[in-house]
Design a protein around this motif. Structure first.
Motif, short mmCIF file in Angstrom:
data_model
loop_
_atom_site.label_atom_id
_atom_site.label_comp_id
_atom_site.label_asym_id
_atom_site.label_seq_id
_atom_site.Cartn_x
_atom_site.Cartn_y
_atom_site.Cartn_z
N MET A 161 58.11 -14.05 -17.94
CA MET A 161 56.84 -13.34 -17.80
C MET A 161 56.89 -11.99 -18.51
SD MET A 161 55.37 -14.16 -13.99
CE MET A 161 56.85 -13.83 -13.07
N ARG A 162 58.02 -11.31 -18.40
CA ARG A 162 58.17 -10.03 -19.12
C ARG A 162 58.13 -10.25 -20.62
NH1 ARG A 162 62.83 -7.05 -15.52
NH2 ARG A 162 61.44 -6.42 -13.84
N SER A 163 58.76 -11.32 -21.09
CA SER A 163 58.75 -11.63 -22.51
C SER A 163 57.33 -11.93 -22.99
CB SER A 163 59.67 -12.83 -22.77
OG SER A 163 59.62 -13.22 -24.11
N LEU A 164 56.59 -12.69 -22.20
CA LEU A 164 55.19 -12.98 -22.56
C LEU A 164 54.34 -11.71 -22.58
CD1 LEU A 164 54.56 -16.26 -20.56
CD2 LEU A 164 54.58 -16.01 -23.05
N LEU A 165 54.58 -10.83 -21.62
CA LEU A 165 53.84 -9.58 -21.59
C LEU A 165 54.16 -8.72 -22.80
CD1 LEU A 165 51.88 -7.80 -20.06
CD2 LEU A 165 53.81 -6.90 -18.75
N ASP A 166 55.44 -8.66 -23.18
CA ASP A 166 55.83 -7.91 -24.38
C ASP A 166 55.19 -8.51 -25.63
OD1 ASP A 166 57.35 -6.08 -23.00
OD2 ASP A 166 59.25 -7.14 -23.34
N ALA A 167 55.17 -9.85 -25.71
CA ALA A 167 54.55 -10.51 -26.86
C ALA A 167 53.05 -10.20 -26.91
CB ALA A 167 54.77 -12.01 -26.79
N TRP A 168 52.39 -10.19 -25.75
CA TRP A 168 50.96 -9.87 -25.71
C TRP A 168 50.72 -8.44 -26.17
CZ3 TRP A 168 46.20 -10.94 -26.10
CH2 TRP A 168 45.22 -10.08 -25.64
N ARG A 169 51.56 -7.52 -25.72
CA ARG A 169 51.40 -6.12 -26.14
C ARG A 169 51.60 -5.97 -27.64
NH1 ARG A 169 54.78 -3.79 -21.06
NH2 ARG A 169 53.04 -3.67 -19.61
N ASP A 170 52.61 -6.66 -28.20
CA ASP A 170 52.84 -6.61 -29.64
C ASP A 170 51.67 -7.20 -30.41
OD1 ASP A 170 55.30 -5.42 -29.26
OD2 ASP A 170 56.44 -7.29 -29.49
N THR A 171 51.13 -8.30 -29.90
CA THR A 171 49.98 -8.94 -30.55
C THR A 171 48.77 -8.03 -30.53
OG1 THR A 171 50.80 -11.12 -29.92
CG2 THR A 171 48.48 -10.96 -30.51
N ARG A 172 48.52 -7.41 -29.38
CA ARG A 172 47.37 -6.51 -29.26
C ARG A 172 47.52 -5.33 -30.22
NH1 ARG A 172 46.66 -4.40 -23.44
NH2 ARG A 172 48.34 -3.09 -24.16
N LYS A 173 48.73 -4.79 -30.32
CA LYS A 173 48.98 -3.67 -31.24
C LYS A 173 48.77 -4.11 -32.69
CE LYS A 173 52.63 -1.32 -30.30
NZ LYS A 173 54.03 -0.86 -30.20
N SER A 174 49.23 -5.31 -33.01
CA SER A 174 49.09 -5.84 -34.37
C SER A 174 47.62 -6.07 -34.71
CB SER A 174 49.87 -7.15 -34.49
OG SER A 174 49.67 -7.73 -35.74
N ILE A 175 46.86 -6.60 -33.77
CA ILE A 175 45.43 -6.83 -34.00
C ILE A 175 44.72 -5.50 -34.24
CG2 ILE A 175 43.28 -7.53 -32.86
CD1 ILE A 175 44.89 -9.81 -31.59
N TRP A 176 45.02 -4.50 -33.45
CA TRP A 176 44.41 -3.18 -33.61
C TRP A 176 44.75 -2.61 -34.98
CZ3 TRP A 176 40.59 -0.42 -32.17
CH2 TRP A 176 40.57 0.95 -32.38
N SER A 177 46.03 -2.70 -35.36
CA SER A 177 46.47 -2.18 -36.65
C SER A 177 45.78 -2.90 -37.80
CB SER A 177 47.99 -2.33 -36.76
OG SER A 177 48.45 -1.92 -38.02
N THR A 178 45.68 -4.22 -37.70
CA THR A 178 45.02 -5.01 -38.75
C THR A 178 43.54 -4.66 -38.85
OG1 THR A 178 46.59 -6.80 -38.42
CG2 THR A 178 44.54 -7.36 -39.54
N THR A 179 42.88 -4.47 -37.74
CA THR A 179 41.47 -4.11 -37.73
C THR A 179 41.25 -2.76 -38.41
OG1 THR A 179 41.14 -5.34 -35.68
CG2 THR A 179 39.47 -3.70 -36.25
N VAL A 180 42.11 -1.81 -38.12
CA VAL A 180 41.99 -0.49 -38.75
C VAL A 180 42.22 -0.60 -40.25
CG1 VAL A 180 43.06 1.79 -38.91
CG2 VAL A 180 42.56 0.81 -36.67
N ARG A 181 43.20 -1.41 -40.65
CA ARG A 181 43.45 -1.59 -42.10
C ARG A 181 42.26 -2.21 -42.80
NH1 ARG A 181 49.27 -4.07 -41.76
NH2 ARG A 181 50.40 -2.20 -41.23
N ILE A 182 41.68 -3.24 -42.19
CA ILE A 182 40.53 -3.91 -42.80
C ILE A 182 39.37 -2.95 -42.94
CG2 ILE A 182 38.76 -5.67 -42.37
CD1 ILE A 182 41.00 -7.45 -41.25
N LEU A 183 39.10 -2.18 -41.90
CA LEU A 183 38.01 -1.21 -41.98
C LEU A 183 38.28 -0.14 -43.02
CD1 LEU A 183 37.11 -0.81 -38.21
CD2 LEU A 183 35.79 -1.99 -39.97
N THR A 184 39.52 0.30 -43.12
CA THR A 184 39.87 1.31 -44.12
C THR A 184 39.70 0.77 -45.54
OG1 THR A 184 41.47 2.30 -42.60
CG2 THR A 184 41.71 2.84 -44.93
#
Length: 81
Positions: free
Chosen positions: A40-63
């Motif tokens: 469960m901790r591993s899944l939570l870490d993966a979700w946090r990494d995914t969320r961070k990656s999505i945010w970063s990708t969205t900012v890059r696309i908008l930029t």
């Protein structure tokens, strides 16, 4: 109202029973409980990494879109002269 007095042993026993019931209610009383919590901790870490990656990708696309729009506007301005 009467006072309820518990000894330390009685309180600890009550807390132990409550903890066992809580763990049992979510299925964490068997020998695989530690592995389940680790997963469960591993899944939570993966979700946090995914969320961070999505945010970063969205900012890059908008930029990139903004810079492309600016470059296109500048090109159209100088191309028209």
């Amino acid at each position: 109202m009467s006072e309820l007095k518990l000894s330390t042993e009685e309180l600890e026993a009550m807390l132990d029973r409550s903890a066992k019931r809580a763990l049992d209610s979510i299925g964490l009383t068997d020998e695989n409980a530690a592995r389940d919590i680790q997963e469960m901790r591993s899944l939570l870490d993966a979700w946090r990494d995914t969320r961070k990656s999505i945010w970063s990708t969205t900012v890059r696309i908008l930029t990139v879109a903004t810079l492309t729009f600016i470059a296109g506007a500048v090109w159209m301005t100088f191309n028209g002269e």
